[in-house]
Design a protein around this motif. Structure first.
Motif, PDB file in Angstrom:
ATOM      1  N   UNK A  25       0.789  -0.895   0.076  1.00  0.00           N
ATOM      2  CA  UNK A  25       0.089   0.169  -0.057  1.00  0.00           C
ATOM      3  C   UNK A  25       0.512   1.285   0.017  1.00  0.00           C
ATOM      4  N   UNK A  26       0.399   1.884  -0.950  1.00  0.00           N
ATOM      5  CA  UNK A  26       1.561   3.768  -0.539  1.00  0.00           C
ATOM      6  C   UNK A  26      -0.136   4.944  -0.629  1.00  0.00           C
ATOM      7  N   UNK A  27       0.702   5.374   0.651  1.00  0.00           N
ATOM      8  CA  UNK A  27       0.271   6.533   1.021  1.00  0.00           C
ATOM      9  C   UNK A  27       0.423   7.756  -0.019  1.00  0.00           C
ATOM     10  N   UNK A  28      -0.170   8.036  -0.791  1.00  0.00           N
ATOM     11  CA  UNK A  28       0.239   9.253  -1.220  1.00  0.00           C
ATOM     12  C   UNK A  28      -0.079  10.097  -0.685  1.00  0.00           C
ATOM     13  N   UNK A  29      -0.731  10.725  -0.095  1.00  0.00           N
ATOM     14  CA  UNK A  29      -1.721  11.715   0.420  1.00  0.00           C
ATOM     15  C   UNK A  29      -2.632  12.778  -1.126  1.00  0.00           C
ATOM     16  N   UNK A  30      -2.617  13.850  -0.539  1.00  0.00           N
ATOM     17  CA  UNK A  30      -3.595  14.584  -1.310  1.00  0.00           C
ATOM     18  C   UNK A  30      -3.188  14.686  -2.512  1.00  0.00           C
ATOM     19  N   UNK A  31      -3.975  14.664  -3.757  1.00  0.00           N
ATOM     20  CA  UNK A  31      -3.181  14.762  -5.314  1.00  0.00           C
ATOM     21  C   UNK A  31      -1.820  16.102  -5.115  1.00  0.00           C
ATOM     22  N   UNK A  32      -0.416  16.397  -6.036  1.00  0.00           N
ATOM     23  CA  UNK A  32       0.102  17.491  -5.796  1.00  0.00           C
ATOM     24  C   UNK A  32       0.059  17.916  -7.285  1.00  0.00           C
ATOM     25  N   UNK A  33      -0.542  17.108  -8.289  1.00  0.00           N
ATOM     26  CA  UNK A  33      -0.069  17.469  -9.482  1.00  0.00           C
ATOM     27  C   UNK A  33      -1.387  18.078  -9.515  1.00  0.00           C
ATOM     28  N   UNK A  34      -1.040  19.251 -10.646  1.00  0.00           N
ATOM     29  CA  UNK A  34      -1.555  20.717 -10.813  1.00  0.00           C
ATOM     30  C   UNK A  34      -2.219  20.631 -12.635  1.00  0.00           C
ATOM     31  N   UNK A  35      -3.301  20.330 -11.821  1.00  0.00           N
ATOM     32  CA  UNK A  35      -4.092  20.344 -13.102  1.00  0.00           C
ATOM     33  C   UNK A  35      -4.630  21.508 -14.183  1.00  0.00           C
ATOM     34  N   UNK A  36      -3.842  22.161 -15.511  1.00  0.00           N
ATOM     35  CA  UNK A  36      -3.345  23.050 -16.175  1.00  0.00           C
ATOM     36  C   UNK A  36      -4.825  23.890 -16.511  1.00  0.00           C
ATOM     37  N   UNK A  37      -4.917  24.880 -16.000  1.00  0.00           N
ATOM     38  CA  UNK A  37      -6.061  26.141 -15.976  1.00  0.00           C
ATOM     39  C   UNK A  37      -6.293  27.299 -17.025  1.00  0.00           C
ATOM     40  N   UNK A  38      -4.742  27.673 -17.425  1.00  0.00           N
ATOM     41  CA  UNK A  38      -4.263  28.986 -17.690  1.00  0.00           C
ATOM     42  C   UNK A  38      -2.871  28.659 -18.567  1.00  0.00           C
ATOM     43  N   UNK A  39      -2.464  29.668 -19.561  1.00  0.00           N
ATOM     44  CA  UNK A  39      -1.053  30.203 -19.529  1.00  0.00           C
ATOM     45  C   UNK A  39      -0.988  31.273 -18.523  1.00  0.00           C
ATOM     46  N   UNK A  40      -1.450  31.969 -18.597  1.00  0.00           N
ATOM     47  CA  UNK A  40      -1.552  32.759 -17.232  1.00  0.00           C
ATOM     48  C   UNK A  40      -1.024  32.648 -15.903  1.00  0.00           C
ATOM     49  N   UNK A  41      -2.044  30.854 -15.815  1.00  0.00           N
ATOM     50  CA  UNK A  41      -1.405  30.453 -13.834  1.00  0.00           C
ATOM     51  C   UNK A  41      -0.005  29.877 -14.256  1.00  0.00           C
ATOM     52  N   UNK A  42       0.081  28.944 -15.362  1.00  0.00           N
ATOM     53  CA  UNK A  42       1.040  28.188 -16.117  1.00  0.00           C
ATOM     54  C   UNK A  42       2.337  29.734 -15.199  1.00  0.00           C
ATOM     55  N   UNK A  43       2.661  31.036 -16.448  1.00  0.00           N
ATOM     56  CA  UNK A  43       3.621  31.641 -16.025  1.00  0.00           C
ATOM     57  C   UNK A  43       3.755  32.023 -14.725  1.00  0.00           C
ATOM     58  N   UNK A  44       2.647  31.780 -13.894  1.00  0.00           N
ATOM     59  CA  UNK A  44       2.841  32.257 -12.395  1.00  0.00           C
ATOM     60  C   UNK A  44       3.753  31.633 -11.479  1.00  0.00           C
ATOM     61  N   UNK A  45       3.081  29.934 -11.862  1.00  0.00           N
ATOM     62  CA  UNK A  45       4.317  29.124 -10.875  1.00  0.00           C
ATOM     63  C   UNK A  45       5.725  28.623 -12.110  1.00  0.00           C
ATOM     64  N   UNK A  46       5.857  28.988 -13.574  1.00  0.00           N
ATOM     65  CA  UNK A  46       7.065  29.135 -13.980  1.00  0.00           C
ATOM     66  C   UNK A  46       8.362  30.266 -12.988  1.00  0.00           C
ATOM     67  N   UNK A  47       7.486  31.658 -12.660  1.00  0.00           N
ATOM     68  CA  UNK A  47       8.082  32.696 -11.695  1.00  0.00           C
ATOM     69  C   UNK A  47       8.342  32.436 -10.694  1.00  0.00           C
ATOM     70  N   UNK A  48       7.773  31.464  -9.460  1.00  0.00           N
ATOM     71  CA  UNK A  48       7.893  31.149  -8.123  1.00  0.00           C
ATOM     72  C   UNK A  48       9.512  30.495  -7.803  1.00  0.00           C
ATOM     73  N   UNK A  49      10.058  30.656 -10.029  1.00  0.00           N
ATOM     74  CA  UNK A  49      11.556  29.875  -9.861  1.00  0.00           C
ATOM     75  C   UNK A  49      11.675  28.000  -9.176  1.00  0.00           C
ATOM     76  N   UNK A  50      10.356  27.364  -9.099  1.00  0.00           N
ATOM     77  CA  UNK A  50      10.820  26.174  -9.118  1.00  0.00           C
ATOM     78  C   UNK A  50      11.174  25.449 -10.396  1.00  0.00           C
TER      79      UNK A  50
END
Length: 160
Positions: A25-50
């Motif tokens: 059994x693997x308990x991964x906890x809540x999902x950490x995968x982000x679902x794409x909603x907009x390019x603006x959100x994607x750019x903000x995610x890139x600006x976090x530096x990770x």
């Protein structure tokens, strides 16, 4: 006749209570995968530096396997590397811009750097960035991601 053994009862219980049975059994906890909603959100995610691992997908059997791998890798590398899934039929413009013909495919975006405006200036309020994009061509597993990050010098944890 004797009933099922303790081991059989335990395995049956695991199979009935786990989302999918992988041998343990693997308990991964809540999902950490982000679902794409907009390019603006994607750019903000890139600006976090990770670094951001982006899976460009369509529906299919292979995508179900990819989702499980992404969940496991996202849980392992959280919060230093973000994982995002783009459903290409919903966002065709973002996927077509990548100019790939076979789906699913994975690309890794990292180290956004501000670019000096060269040539004519269209708008003073627009900041241009350059992002390194690496195609992922390793084993599709958390181990494959770890080896890819190591090979390309992408930091997966805090320096100690």
């Amino acid at each position: 006749m004797e009933g099922p053994s303790f081991f059989d009862r335990m395995i049956n219980h695991l199979r009935s209570t786990c989302k999918y049975y992988t041998g343990y059994p693997k308990d991964l906890g809540p999902s950490r995968v982000i679902h794409f909603n907009s390019e603006r959100e994607f750019v903000q995610l890139l600006h976090e530096g990770n670094p951001v691992v982006v899976a460009f997908t369509i529906r299919g059997n292979y995508t179900r396997h990819l989702d499980k791998v992404l969940e496991e890798a996202a849980a392992e590398f959280y919060p230093h590397i973000k994982f995002m899934r783009v459903e290409c039929p919903k966002y065709p413009g973002f996927c077509i811009a990548r100019q790939k013909k076979e789906y699913p495919f994975i690309e890794i975006f990292h180290t956004p750097e501000q670019v000096a405006n060269q040539g004519r200036v269209t708008d003073a309020n627009i900041t241009r960035y350059s992002v390194k994009v690496l195609p992922f061509n390793y084993d599709l597993s958390a181990y494959g991601f770890r080896e890819f990050f190591k090979r390309h010098g992408i930091r997966t944890s805090d320096p100690k």
